[in-house]
Design a protein around this motif. Structure first.
Motif, PDB file in Angstrom:
ATOM      1  N   GLY A 611       0.804  -1.231   0.000  1.00  0.00           N
ATOM      2  CA  GLY A 611       0.000   0.000   0.000  1.00  0.00           C
ATOM      3  C   GLY A 611       0.822   1.259   0.000  1.00  0.00           C
ATOM      4  N   GLU A 612       2.139   1.153  -0.159  1.00  0.00           N
ATOM      5  CA  GLU A 612       3.009   2.335  -0.119  1.00  0.00           C
ATOM      6  C   GLU A 612       3.920   2.300  -1.339  1.00  0.00           C
ATOM      7  OE1 GLU A 612       6.139   4.623   2.885  1.00  0.00           O
ATOM      8  OE2 GLU A 612       5.235   2.715   3.466  1.00  0.00           O
ATOM      9  N   VAL A 613       3.565   3.092  -2.353  1.00  0.00           N
ATOM     10  CA  VAL A 613       4.273   3.089  -3.623  1.00  0.00           C
ATOM     11  C   VAL A 613       4.675   4.520  -3.965  1.00  0.00           C
ATOM     12  CG1 VAL A 613       4.160   2.542  -6.078  1.00  0.00           C
ATOM     13  CG2 VAL A 613       2.973   1.081  -4.418  1.00  0.00           C
ATOM     14  N   TYR A 614       5.905   4.726  -4.398  1.00  0.00           N
ATOM     15  CA  TYR A 614       6.406   6.022  -4.834  1.00  0.00           C
ATOM     16  C   TYR A 614       6.736   5.902  -6.322  1.00  0.00           C
ATOM     17  CZ  TYR A 614       6.851   6.671   0.178  1.00  0.00           C
ATOM     18  OH  TYR A 614       6.581   6.755   1.518  1.00  0.00           O
ATOM     19  N   SER A 615       6.329   6.871  -7.128  1.00  0.00           N
ATOM     20  CA  SER A 615       6.462   6.713  -8.572  1.00  0.00           C
ATOM     21  C   SER A 615       6.810   8.021  -9.255  1.00  0.00           C
ATOM     22  CB  SER A 615       5.170   6.145  -9.163  1.00  0.00           C
ATOM     23  OG  SER A 615       4.111   7.072  -8.998  1.00  0.00           O
ATOM     24  N   SER A 616       7.208   7.893 -10.509  1.00  0.00           N
ATOM     25  CA  SER A 616       7.516   9.049 -11.348  1.00  0.00           C
ATOM     26  C   SER A 616       7.359   8.623 -12.800  1.00  0.00           C
ATOM     27  CB  SER A 616       8.936   9.545 -11.084  1.00  0.00           C
ATOM     28  OG  SER A 616       9.284  10.596 -11.967  1.00  0.00           O
ATOM     29  N   THR A 617       7.216   9.606 -13.708  1.00  0.00           N
ATOM     30  CA  THR A 617       7.111   9.360 -15.153  1.00  0.00           C
ATOM     31  C   THR A 617       8.254  10.083 -15.853  1.00  0.00           C
ATOM     32  OG1 THR A 617       4.707   9.174 -15.003  1.00  0.00           O
ATOM     33  CG2 THR A 617       5.639   9.591 -17.187  1.00  0.00           C
ATOM     34  N   GLU A 625      12.516  11.237 -11.620  1.00  0.00           N
ATOM     35  CA  GLU A 625      12.977  11.485 -10.250  1.00  0.00           C
ATOM     36  C   GLU A 625      11.867  11.098  -9.284  1.00  0.00           C
ATOM     37  OE1 GLU A 625      15.368  15.007  -8.093  1.00  0.00           O
ATOM     38  OE2 GLU A 625      13.307  15.564  -8.613  1.00  0.00           O
ATOM     39  N   ILE A 626      12.203  10.253  -8.307  1.00  0.00           N
ATOM     40  CA  ILE A 626      11.242   9.828  -7.286  1.00  0.00           C
ATOM     41  C   ILE A 626      11.755  10.323  -5.936  1.00  0.00           C
ATOM     42  CG2 ILE A 626      10.075   7.876  -6.210  1.00  0.00           C
ATOM     43  CD1 ILE A 626      10.621   6.267  -8.731  1.00  0.00           C
ATOM     44  N   THR A 627      10.943  11.089  -5.243  1.00  0.00           N
ATOM     45  CA  THR A 627      11.349  11.648  -3.946  1.00  0.00           C
ATOM     46  C   THR A 627      10.510  11.038  -2.832  1.00  0.00           C
ATOM     47  OG1 THR A 627       9.792  13.488  -4.170  1.00  0.00           O
ATOM     48  CG2 THR A 627      12.020  13.829  -5.020  1.00  0.00           C
ATOM     49  N   GLY A 628      10.966  11.258  -1.586  1.00  0.00           N
ATOM     50  CA  GLY A 628      10.201  10.849  -0.410  1.00  0.00           C
ATOM     51  C   GLY A 628      10.315   9.384  -0.070  1.00  0.00           C
ATOM     52  N   ILE A 629      11.271   8.678  -0.669  1.00  0.00           N
ATOM     53  CA  ILE A 629      11.404   7.245  -0.407  1.00  0.00           C
ATOM     54  C   ILE A 629      11.988   7.043   0.993  1.00  0.00           C
ATOM     55  CG2 ILE A 629      12.467   5.099  -1.202  1.00  0.00           C
ATOM     56  CD1 ILE A 629      12.744   6.455  -3.962  1.00  0.00           C
ATOM     57  N   PRO A 630      11.405   6.174   1.820  1.00  0.00           N
ATOM     58  CA  PRO A 630      11.982   5.913   3.142  1.00  0.00           C
ATOM     59  C   PRO A 630      13.434   5.440   3.007  1.00  0.00           C
ATOM     60  CG  PRO A 630       9.808   4.938   2.962  1.00  0.00           C
ATOM     61  CD  PRO A 630      10.181   5.399   1.586  1.00  0.00           C
ATOM     62  N   PRO A 631      14.337   5.946   3.814  1.00  0.00           N
ATOM     63  CA  PRO A 631      15.742   5.565   3.693  1.00  0.00           C
ATOM     64  C   PRO A 631      16.009   4.186   4.312  1.00  0.00           C
ATOM     65  CG  PRO A 631      15.462   7.085   5.508  1.00  0.00           C
ATOM     66  CD  PRO A 631      14.106   6.947   4.860  1.00  0.00           C
ATOM     67  N   ASP A 632      17.156   3.630   3.929  1.00  0.00           N
ATOM     68  CA  ASP A 632      17.655   2.405   4.563  1.00  0.00           C
ATOM     69  C   ASP A 632      16.686   1.239   4.444  1.00  0.00           C
ATOM     70  OD1 ASP A 632      20.011   3.753   5.421  1.00  0.00           O
ATOM     71  OD2 ASP A 632      18.872   4.589   7.103  1.00  0.00           O
ATOM     72  N   GLY A 633      16.532   0.701   3.239  1.00  0.00           N
ATOM     73  CA  GLY A 633      15.690  -0.470   3.081  1.00  0.00           C
ATOM     74  C   GLY A 633      15.805  -1.091   1.711  1.00  0.00           C
ATOM     75  N   TRP A 634      15.379  -2.371   1.619  1.00  0.00           N
ATOM     76  CA  TRP A 634      15.291  -3.070   0.341  1.00  0.00           C
ATOM     77  C   TRP A 634      13.862  -2.935  -0.188  1.00  0.00           C
ATOM     78  CZ3 TRP A 634      18.962  -5.255  -2.653  1.00  0.00           C
ATOM     79  CH2 TRP A 634      20.228  -5.461  -2.089  1.00  0.00           C
ATOM     80  N   TYR A 635      13.744  -2.488  -1.458  1.00  0.00           N
ATOM     81  CA  TYR A 635      12.428  -2.286  -2.040  1.00  0.00           C
ATOM     82  C   TYR A 635      12.401  -2.874  -3.457  1.00  0.00           C
ATOM     83  CZ  TYR A 635      12.593   1.188   1.677  1.00  0.00           C
ATOM     84  OH  TYR A 635      12.771   1.804   2.880  1.00  0.00           O
ATOM     85  N   VAL A 636      11.203  -2.975  -4.021  1.00  0.00           N
ATOM     86  CA  VAL A 636      11.024  -3.461  -5.392  1.00  0.00           C
ATOM     87  C   VAL A 636      10.878  -2.260  -6.315  1.00  0.00           C
ATOM     88  CG1 VAL A 636       9.549  -4.765  -6.968  1.00  0.00           C
ATOM     89  CG2 VAL A 636       9.965  -5.620  -4.644  1.00  0.00           C
ATOM     90  N   VAL A 637      11.617  -2.239  -7.410  1.00  0.00           N
ATOM     91  CA  VAL A 637      11.484  -1.200  -8.415  1.00  0.00           C
ATOM     92  C   VAL A 637      10.932  -1.835  -9.682  1.00  0.00           C
ATOM     93  CG1 VAL A 637      13.890  -1.455  -9.218  1.00  0.00           C
ATOM     94  CG2 VAL A 637      12.626   0.661  -9.673  1.00  0.00           C
TER      95      VAL A 637
END
Length: 674
Positions: A611-617, A625-637
């Motif tokens: 339920g928490e997705v950060y995106s850009s076009t 450019e994608i901003t606001g990503i929580p630091p220090d973690g493994w995520y799926v891109v």
């Protein structure tokens, strides 16, 4: 507005005649009602948005509530077609003065004390309107809203407009505009009226408007203040005007009444024989502009009107000054319960050493007190002032169930801290039963609080329901009280509920945390009592209704922001809740074809949780450019683009910094085949 137009108002049909004059706020025409009565039709200059028409009608209705008082111009009718207009009384000899805003100039030939009394009349009109009207402030006092005339009782000021000219879009700046009105054109407050009264007084007492010699734009001059001006009038008056026209509203007099008291203190005590009253249009029943009386007939009686006691105009002027002093003294010296009233044949000492004030003057003053008492009876529905002056006797009035004295209901409307409220609200009493418990016909009476206090006089004994209107912050209900022959004194009406409202914003940008606005996230605001959430809402603003006696906390949260908890220590509008953004990382780079061609409109998503997705076009150059990503973690891109194979994989974000990720996409098999 044009001439020869038929206007349909709320009660009458009025035809406009010739244009008489045009000023900053109003355009004025001759007018006639369907019955042939003379009126002045005034049309606003500037556009009034249609969503303000209800406000226009409300202000006109409130004006009509006090219309016809000695210092309030009579409102004949009003309407909004073809644009908002009002029709007012057209008093002989002063229509052009009203139309062209030249009232101050007509008064400049009067002596300084008389001009002070005229300004005091304006103050009293504002104060009366605030006490008995629904809106306690005028906000548009100036030469276009005031006329000075000489009637049989002496020089008098007459006030109109009552804030209506402020409804136009971007009302023009004048020398009478208060500094705070630049920032909030509809600002309402006693101190705003005080400033405008001070600016009018500056003109009236010095002979020229404030800032007339300013070498900079008028708005800048007003924001800078008047300094030590005006130098040409006595220092006592200068102090009064400097206070009234202070840049900070908190540094001004508390209201029109306090300003008037300061004027009276500064006013020179001019003996009767030295008074100068000239230049003012007389109220003599003859219409110089229409060639006849107000009804259009020829004037055959040219004798000056006089009171039955035969006092001449100069005596009337002095009596009016004495009346102002007496009114002030009576209001300062205490309540009506312990006020002593002199009889007409008593003598008094004044500051001029005149210890033999004539019986005729005393009778004249008594006449004014009687008129004032009757007006108070009509407008307030409480007979307190008249009874205190001995004009209304005690005894019955309640079907025989009142005692030998006259009962009063005296009380106050208080805030959550038990302090009398500042705003004016309506208080209604309904008698539901007599002293013996027998049901009555439910007779009601209504008044308006003054400084939180309300008084109803000459009430029959029995059981009453007291109902108080809302202040906008506090809501009151209905309280039942018993009234015996001693009346009630000290009844306090406490609020049933209060509102708290405000907004939640990003501490760095100041933008509201609402997806309805510019922000990309909604705040969640909870109302907490005893550690439990009792109400909540989402978005950049909130409003809750609470029990004033309870202890509450506001809790504001938003994704990727530090939460804030704040105890509620006051009611109404709260200081903004500013949430600090949490540390975040940025992912940027370029999306391109395997041959290096930039791919536009590719979607890049960083999936932190389902339920928490950060995106850009990507743009035309393929940059994203994608901003606001929580630091220090493994995520799926995941990267998608029309005509290309979708790819996804894991990415590690390290720290609150910027990371670059360039991606090449392969064309899909269908695109390759084609």
């Amino acid at each position: 507005m044009r001439s020869d137009r038929t206007l349909t108002g709320t009660n009458q049909t009025i035809t406009t005649g010739e244009r008489v004059g045009t000023r900053t706020h109003w355009e004025t025409f001759d007018g006639r009602t369907a019955d042939g009565d003379v009126a002045a039709v005034r049309s606003l200059r500037g556009e009034v948005p249609e969503d303000e028409y209800d406000r226009f009608d409300s202000l006109a209705t409130q004006w009509q509530n006090v219309s016809g008082r000695e210092t309030v111009r009579t409102l004949v009718d009003w309407g909004t077609d073809p644009e908002p207009w009002v029709a007012v009384e057209s008093v002989p000899g002063e229509l052009k003065t009203l139309a062209n805003g030249g009232s101050v100039e007509t008064a400049l030939e009067c002596d300084l004390a008389t001009r002070t009394d005229l300004l005091g009349d304006v103050c009293e009109a504002i104060r009366s309107y605030g006490r008995y009207g629904s809106t306690p402030y005028h906000l548009r006092i100036g030469p276009e809203s005031v006329v000075f005339r000489e009637d049989p009782s002496g020089p008098t000021a007459v006030v109109d407009d009552w804030g209506i000219s402020g409804l136009v879009t971007d009302p023009p700046v004048t020398p009478y505009t208060a500094p705070e009105q630049f920032d909030d054109g509809n600002h309402a407050g006693r101190q705003t009226d005080v400033y405008r009264l001070g600016a009018l007084g500056y003109h009236l007492l010095s002979g020229s408007p404030p800032f007339a010699d300013a070498d900079r734009p008028l708005e800048d001059a007003i924001r800078d203040g008047i300094g030590d001006d005006p130098a040409e009038i006595p220092e006592d008056f200068r102090r009064v005007l400097r206070d009234a026209m202070s840049i900070d509203p908190d540094d001004r007099q508390d209201g029109a009444y306090q300003f008037r008291r300061d004027l009276v203190d500064a006013r020179p005590r001019v003996p009767r024989e030295e008074r100068v009253v000239s230049g003012l249009p007389p109220l003599d029943g003859k219409d110089d502009e229409h060639g006849g009386d107000l009804d259009g007939t020829e004037d055959t009686d040219t004798e000056e009107p006089s009171g039955e006691d035969g006092i001449d105009d100069e005596e009337n002027v002095e009596d009016k000054s004495e009346r102002a002093d007496n009114e002030r003294s009576s209001e300062e010296e205490g309540s009506a319960d312990d006020r002593e009233v002199s009889t007409a044949d008593e003598t008094t000492d004044d500051s001029d050493g005149d210890s033999s004030r004539s019986t005729r003057s005393s009778v004249k003053i008594g006449k004014y007190l009687l008129i004032g008492a009757v007006v108070l009876i009509v407008l307030v529905g409480g007979f307190f002032g008249a009874s205190a002056l001995g004009l209304i006797g005690g005894g019955g009035g309640g079907g025989g169930d009142t005692g030998p004295s006259t009962p009063f209901i005296i009380g106050s409307v208080v805030n959550a801290n038990g302090e009398p409220i500042d705003s004016s609200v309506e208080v209604t009493i309904e008698r539901v039963s007599d002293i013996n418990g027998n049901e009555t016909d439910g007779q009601t009476n209504t008044t308006v609080t003054d400084g939180g206090r309300f008084v109803f006089g000459n009430v029959p004994t029995g059981t009453y329901e007291v109902t108080v209107g809302s202040t906008g912050v506090f809501r009151y209900g209905t309280e039942e009280i018993e009234v015996d022959e001693n009346g009630t004194n000290g009844t306090e009406i406490e609020p049933l509920s209060a509102t708290v409202s405000g907004r939640v914003a990003d501490a760095e940008t100041g933008e509201p945390l609402s997806t309805d606005g510019d922000g990309g996230v909604d705040a969640s605001i909870e109302l907490v009592k005893n550690s439990e959430t009792v109400d909540s809402t989402t978005g950049g603003s909130y409003e809750f209704t609470i029990d004033p006696s309870g202890d509450y906390t506001l809790r504001a949260t938003a994704d990727r922001y530090d939460p804030v908890e704040r105890p509620i220590e006051s009611f109404g509008e709260q200081e903004p809740i500013e949430l600090e953004p949490l540390p975040s990382a940025t992912l940027d780079g370029k999306i391109s074809d395997t041959d290096g061609t930039a791919i536009a409109n590719a979607t890049v998503e960083v999936i932190v949780d389902p339920g928490e997705v950060y995106s850009s076009t990507s743009d035309l150059a393929g940059r994203y450019e994608i901003t606001g990503i929580p630091p220090d973690g493994w995520y799926v891109v995941e990267i998608q683009a029309d005509g290309y194979e979708t790819i996804s994989g894991d990415i590690r974000i390290t720290g609150a910094n910027s990371q670059e990720l360039d991606i090449e996409l392969e064309q899909s098999s269908s695109e390759t085949a084609s």
